[in-house]
Design a protein around this motif. Structure first.
Motif, PDB file in Angstrom:
ATOM      1  N   LEU A 444      -6.240 -37.784  16.198  1.00 50.93           N
ATOM      2  CA  LEU A 444      -7.760 -37.918  16.307  1.00 50.93           C
ATOM      3  C   LEU A 444      -8.002 -37.360  17.091  1.00 50.93           C
ATOM      4  CD1 LEU A 444      -7.329 -41.421  16.859  1.00 50.93           C
ATOM      5  CD2 LEU A 444      -9.049 -41.027  15.465  1.00 50.93           C
ATOM      6  N   THR A 445      -7.095 -36.466  17.963  1.00 50.21           N
ATOM      7  CA  THR A 445      -7.458 -35.245  18.855  1.00 50.21           C
ATOM      8  C   THR A 445      -7.673 -33.936  18.019  1.00 50.21           C
ATOM      9  OG1 THR A 445      -5.504 -35.937  20.896  1.00 50.21           O
ATOM     10  CG2 THR A 445      -6.387 -34.625  21.161  1.00 50.21           C
ATOM     11  N   GLY A 446      -7.335 -33.945  17.443  1.00 52.01           N
ATOM     12  CA  GLY A 446      -7.674 -32.794  16.292  1.00 52.01           C
ATOM     13  C   GLY A 446      -6.550 -31.343  15.903  1.00 52.01           C
ATOM     14  N   ILE A 447      -5.376 -31.932  16.806  1.00 47.76           N
ATOM     15  CA  ILE A 447      -4.017 -30.836  17.097  1.00 47.76           C
ATOM     16  C   ILE A 447      -3.641 -30.673  15.666  1.00 47.76           C
ATOM     17  CG2 ILE A 447      -1.717 -31.290  17.704  1.00 47.76           C
ATOM     18  CD1 ILE A 447      -3.968 -30.780  19.172  1.00 47.76           C
ATOM     19  N   PRO A 448      -3.295 -29.536  15.255  1.00 47.07           N
ATOM     20  CA  PRO A 448      -2.419 -28.838  13.853  1.00 47.07           C
ATOM     21  C   PRO A 448      -2.144 -29.199  12.775  1.00 47.07           C
ATOM     22  CG  PRO A 448      -3.830 -26.393  15.724  1.00 47.07           C
ATOM     23  CD  PRO A 448      -3.965 -28.620  16.419  1.00 47.07           C
ATOM     24  N   LEU A 449      -1.239 -28.902  12.636  1.00 44.92           N
ATOM     25  CA  LEU A 449      -0.641 -29.970  11.148  1.00 44.92           C
ATOM     26  C   LEU A 449      -1.142 -31.457  11.454  1.00 44.92           C
ATOM     27  CD1 LEU A 449       2.830 -28.054  12.322  1.00 44.92           C
ATOM     28  CD2 LEU A 449       1.105 -27.619  10.129  1.00 44.92           C
ATOM     29  N   TYR A 458     -13.261 -28.732   9.564  1.00 46.37           N
ATOM     30  CA  TYR A 458     -14.741 -27.964   8.790  1.00 46.37           C
ATOM     31  C   TYR A 458     -16.240 -28.826   9.551  1.00 46.37           C
ATOM     32  CZ  TYR A 458     -12.318 -26.902   4.748  1.00 46.37           C
ATOM     33  OH  TYR A 458     -11.397 -26.611   3.468  1.00 46.37           O
ATOM     34  N   LEU A 459     -15.519 -30.001  10.934  1.00 48.24           N
ATOM     35  CA  LEU A 459     -17.129 -30.150  11.323  1.00 48.24           C
ATOM     36  C   LEU A 459     -17.341 -28.887  12.372  1.00 48.24           C
ATOM     37  CD1 LEU A 459     -17.032 -33.592  13.187  1.00 48.24           C
ATOM     38  CD2 LEU A 459     -18.186 -31.230  14.564  1.00 48.24           C
ATOM     39  N   LEU A 460     -16.492 -28.510  13.307  1.00 48.97           N
ATOM     40  CA  LEU A 460     -16.909 -27.729  14.138  1.00 48.97           C
ATOM     41  C   LEU A 460     -17.532 -25.663  13.125  1.00 48.97           C
ATOM     42  CD1 LEU A 460     -13.801 -27.192  16.072  1.00 48.97           C
ATOM     43  CD2 LEU A 460     -16.350 -27.512  16.444  1.00 48.97           C
ATOM     44  N   THR A 461     -17.124 -25.933  11.436  1.00 53.26           N
ATOM     45  CA  THR A 461     -16.893 -24.832  10.924  1.00 53.26           C
ATOM     46  C   THR A 461     -19.052 -25.207  10.027  1.00 53.26           C
ATOM     47  OG1 THR A 461     -15.277 -24.456   9.788  1.00 53.26           O
ATOM     48  CG2 THR A 461     -17.126 -24.277   8.684  1.00 53.26           C
ATOM     49  N   SER A 462     -19.265 -26.199  10.115  1.00 52.95           N
ATOM     50  CA  SER A 462     -20.968 -26.522  10.239  1.00 52.95           C
ATOM     51  C   SER A 462     -21.412 -26.341  10.897  1.00 52.95           C
ATOM     52  CB  SER A 462     -20.942 -27.483   9.667  1.00 52.95           C
ATOM     53  OG  SER A 462     -20.716 -29.062   9.938  1.00 52.95           O
ATOM     54  N   LEU A 478     -23.596 -27.177  20.483  1.00 55.37           N
ATOM     55  CA  LEU A 478     -23.551 -28.490  19.594  1.00 55.37           C
ATOM     56  C   LEU A 478     -22.456 -28.119  19.976  1.00 55.37           C
ATOM     57  CD1 LEU A 478     -24.650 -31.190  19.605  1.00 55.37           C
ATOM     58  CD2 LEU A 478     -24.743 -30.153  17.059  1.00 55.37           C
ATOM     59  N   GLY A 479     -21.291 -27.053  18.984  1.00 59.44           N
ATOM     60  CA  GLY A 479     -20.072 -26.664  18.782  1.00 59.44           C
ATOM     61  C   GLY A 479     -19.317 -26.423  19.973  1.00 59.44           C
ATOM     62  N   VAL A 480     -19.845 -25.786  20.903  1.00 56.65           N
ATOM     63  CA  VAL A 480     -19.351 -25.805  22.432  1.00 56.65           C
ATOM     64  C   VAL A 480     -19.319 -27.333  22.644  1.00 56.65           C
ATOM     65  CG1 VAL A 480     -19.323 -25.135  24.691  1.00 56.65           C
ATOM     66  CG2 VAL A 480     -19.643 -23.337  22.920  1.00 56.65           C
ATOM     67  N   ALA A 481     -20.133 -27.879  22.611  1.00 58.94           N
ATOM     68  CA  ALA A 481     -20.015 -29.570  23.870  1.00 58.94           C
ATOM     69  C   ALA A 481     -18.760 -30.676  22.780  1.00 58.94           C
ATOM     70  CB  ALA A 481     -21.649 -30.454  22.846  1.00 58.94           C
ATOM     71  N   VAL A 482     -18.708 -30.004  20.958  1.00 55.43           N
ATOM     72  CA  VAL A 482     -17.736 -30.665  20.629  1.00 55.43           C
ATOM     73  C   VAL A 482     -16.261 -30.657  20.919  1.00 55.43           C
ATOM     74  CG1 VAL A 482     -16.426 -30.777  18.323  1.00 55.43           C
ATOM     75  CG2 VAL A 482     -18.996 -31.591  18.715  1.00 55.43           C
ATOM     76  N   ILE A 483     -15.869 -29.245  20.780  1.00 55.64           N
ATOM     77  CA  ILE A 483     -14.632 -28.864  21.899  1.00 55.64           C
ATOM     78  C   ILE A 483     -14.196 -29.035  22.769  1.00 55.64           C
ATOM     79  CG2 ILE A 483     -13.589 -26.739  22.598  1.00 55.64           C
ATOM     80  CD1 ILE A 483     -15.045 -24.867  20.352  1.00 55.64           C
ATOM     81  N   LEU A 484     -15.259 -29.012  23.637  1.00 57.23           N
ATOM     82  CA  LEU A 484     -15.006 -29.586  25.419  1.00 57.23           C
ATOM     83  C   LEU A 484     -14.694 -30.887  25.623  1.00 57.23           C
ATOM     84  CD1 LEU A 484     -17.818 -28.094  26.924  1.00 57.23           C
ATOM     85  CD2 LEU A 484     -15.396 -27.097  27.145  1.00 57.23           C
ATOM     86  N   ASN A 485     -15.565 -31.838  24.256  1.00 60.45           N
ATOM     87  CA  ASN A 485     -15.163 -32.999  24.451  1.00 60.45           C
ATOM     88  C   ASN A 485     -13.838 -33.850  23.730  1.00 60.45           C
ATOM     89  OD1 ASN A 485     -17.233 -35.108  25.290  1.00 60.45           O
ATOM     90  ND2 ASN A 485     -18.554 -33.035  24.758  1.00 60.45           N
TER      91      ASN A 485
END
Length: 562
Positions: A444-449, A458-462, A478-485
């Motif tokens: 859920l956090t989005g850790i690799p593997l 793919y979300l950040l790619t868009s 908006l991408g920066v906001a997703v990364i920080l969150n």
């Protein structure tokens, strides 16, 4: 040329030619409807409490059969034979007599109908079916549900009834069908949320869900009425064409009315996807409803809501060229809504001591992530990667969110608590459940593997893909906001892992030796297998995700044939 529709007789005659198309395309929904009625009948004919458990298995079969009928409706896309590809089939094409449908052998390019069967809608049907099956199997492990065996038939029938509405929401091509399908799923959801009405939070959960649902539904139907008043039709394709042809909607008061209608519709659909500020029902309902129903609302209901929202926003508004301002800049509105949603969800989750309530706020944050991807979608600019990201994200979200709630349910059955303090030292008592929960939370956090990383990637790619014309990155902020969150979410997810793995267990009044023999928690073989069914896709898609990309690529083909 379509037949001239000047009399009721000519309309009726024309309808007969498309009846078979509608019925065949509507087969999965028919299966669910018949299964819903048979489940009620089965419940009425069985008096023994032990026999009512069979209704769960029957509902699983119904959902599997409905999903099986939906699979042939998927049209695989072959680039070498692109012209032969069919976008889908209209359902109930003569719902509006002022706009005759454009059908050729069941194919649709432009059509006016209540619903459509295309790859986009089929994806959501399959997702709802899989989520419903897993939730029903999870229900068999619920201690509270098993304490009320006489109500299992009612419980199963309501899930099937809710699934009918969830099937129709992403397939709706008409404002009326959107409203009816949303209400159909919501009414069943109200009853399921208050299924434990004798419990401390059950009645409160149902009442809050009804009140917020009624308010949001009223706002949405009022917004629909404004669209009808402006365009004279309720079909979203027809509305788009009227808005394109009518210059009056570009100037004067009509634009403000159009904005008002759009915001009111977003209020209704935002409630379904738990977007801020329409989220207030989410924490209390998720905490008071049965855990399997909480999982169903957080996955299937949210997915269907996103499907309907995408269909509405992408198809109803005319796309402007690069040098022309948009009629309605809904992209910016959705982007602001996304930032508010993900930020509030994550910061509210930081303050929670109850694991289920923490997951409830985390679902709000995940809605914000997907709204961010939706904000990037623009057919005029050729940006559809946002829809690809949402499809992939919803697919992996299905397993990691259901898995997290399933483990919370299993642990709650044994220790009668969902408080984070009582999760201390669980690794030594139930290593399988503790390890599985960490995998779900890490994903859920989005850790690799893990599959969650693929969804976030793919979300950040868009969001971070440069614009083909200006070569700038319009949604960088908006991408920066997703990364920080995402970084913020790592803290409260790891709090749970730290409690289970790094802290020593403490004795509480809620844990007794009678409930946990020898201080060890053990699970049956079916429960263990179901847990593995949820864990394995998280790990598998984390390293091999090409099937997810192929699935998403097939889903978005319908947006290229408008």
């Amino acid at each position: 040329m379509p037949p001239k529709l000047d009399t009721l007789a000519s309309i009726a005659h024309a309808v007969q030619g498309y009846t078979a198309i509608s019925i065949n395309a509507f087969t999965p929904e028919f299966v669910l409807g018949i299964g819903f009625l048979l489940t009620i009948l089965l419940d009425a004919l069985t008096s023994r409490a032990a026999s009512k458990r069979f209704s769960i298995y029957f509902a699983v079969i119904v959902l599997a059969v409905a999903g099986g009928f939906a699979i042939p409706q998927w049209h695989g896309f072959d680039p070498l034979h692109a012209r032969e590809w069919k976008g889908g089939s209209l359902v109930f094409p003569y719902s509006l007599t002022m706009f005759p449908p454009n059908i050729s052998a069941g194919a649709i390019v432009h059509g006016y109908a209540m619903a459509v069967v295309d790859n986009f809608s089929v994806f959501f049907k399959l997702l709802v079916s899989i989520a419903g099956i897993l939730v029903l199997l999870m229900s068999l492990a619920s201690r509270k549900l098993q304490e009320q065996p006489k109500r299992l038939g009612e419980y199963s029938s309501l899930i099937l009834g809710m699934s009918i509405g969830l099937y129709l929401m992403p397939a709706s091509m008409d404002l009326i069908m959107m409203y009816v399908s949303l209400e159909l799923s919501s009414i069943a959801g109200y009853l399921l949320a208050g299924f434990f009405r004798q419990s401390e939070h059950g009645a409160e959960a149902s009442l809050k869900y009804i009140l917020f649902g009624a308010l949001s539904s009223g706002l949405m139907i009022y917004g629909f009425s404004l669209f009808y008043g402006l365009t004279g039709t309720t079909n979203i394709i027809a509305i788009q064409q009227v808005l394109t042809l009518n210059p009056a909607t570009h100037t004067g008061m009509n634009v403000y009315i159009l904005w008002a209608g759009t915001l009111l519709v977003l209020a209704g659909m935002g409630y379904k996807v738990s977007a801020v500020p329409f989220h207030f029902w989410t924490p209390d309902v998720y905490e008071g409803a049965p855990v399997p129903i909480t999982a169903l609302l957080s996955v299937a209901s949210k997915a269907a809501g996103f499907g309907m929202l995408i269909r509405f926003l992408v198809l109803i508004f005319p796309e402007s060229g690069r040098n022309a301002p948009p009629l309605i800049d809904w992209h910016f509105a959705i982007a602001v809504l996304a930032v508010l949603t993900m930020t509030f969800g994550n910061f509210a989750a930081l303050l929670q001591s109850n694991v289920r309530r923490m997951l409830a706020y985390s679902t709000i944050a995940h809605s914000g992530y997907m709204l961010a991807a939706l904000a990037t979608v623009s057919l005029a600019y050729g940006r559809v990667s946002g829809i690809v990201a949402i499809v992939i994200y919803l697919t992996v979200y299905l397993f990691m969110q259901l898995g997290a709630f399933f483990v919370v349910e299993l642990i709650g059955n044994k220790i009668s608590s969902e408080e984070l303090e009582d999760y201390r030292g669980l690794m030594s008592r139930t290593p399988l459940a503790a390890t599985a929960l960490v995998i779900f939370l890490v994903s859920l956090t989005g850790i690799p593997l893990t599959a969650g990383f693929v969804g976030k990637f793919y979300l950040l790619t868009s969001l971070l893909t440069p614009d083909a014309g200006s070569h700038g990155v319009p949604f960088l902020w908006l991408g920066v906001a997703v990364i920080l969150n995402s970084v913020i979410s790592l803290y409260y997810y790891l709090r749970v892992a730290a409690a289970m793995f790094l802290k020593r267990s403490v004795a509480t009044d809620r844990i007794s030796e009678e409930m946990i023999p020898h201080n060890r928690i053990q699970y049956s073989l079916p429960v263990t297998l179901l847990l593995l069914v949820l864990v394995i896709p998280i790990l598998l898609f984390g390293v091999y995700f090409q099937p997810l990309v192929d699935l998403a690529s097939g889903v978005i083909q319908m947006f290229f044939i408008r």
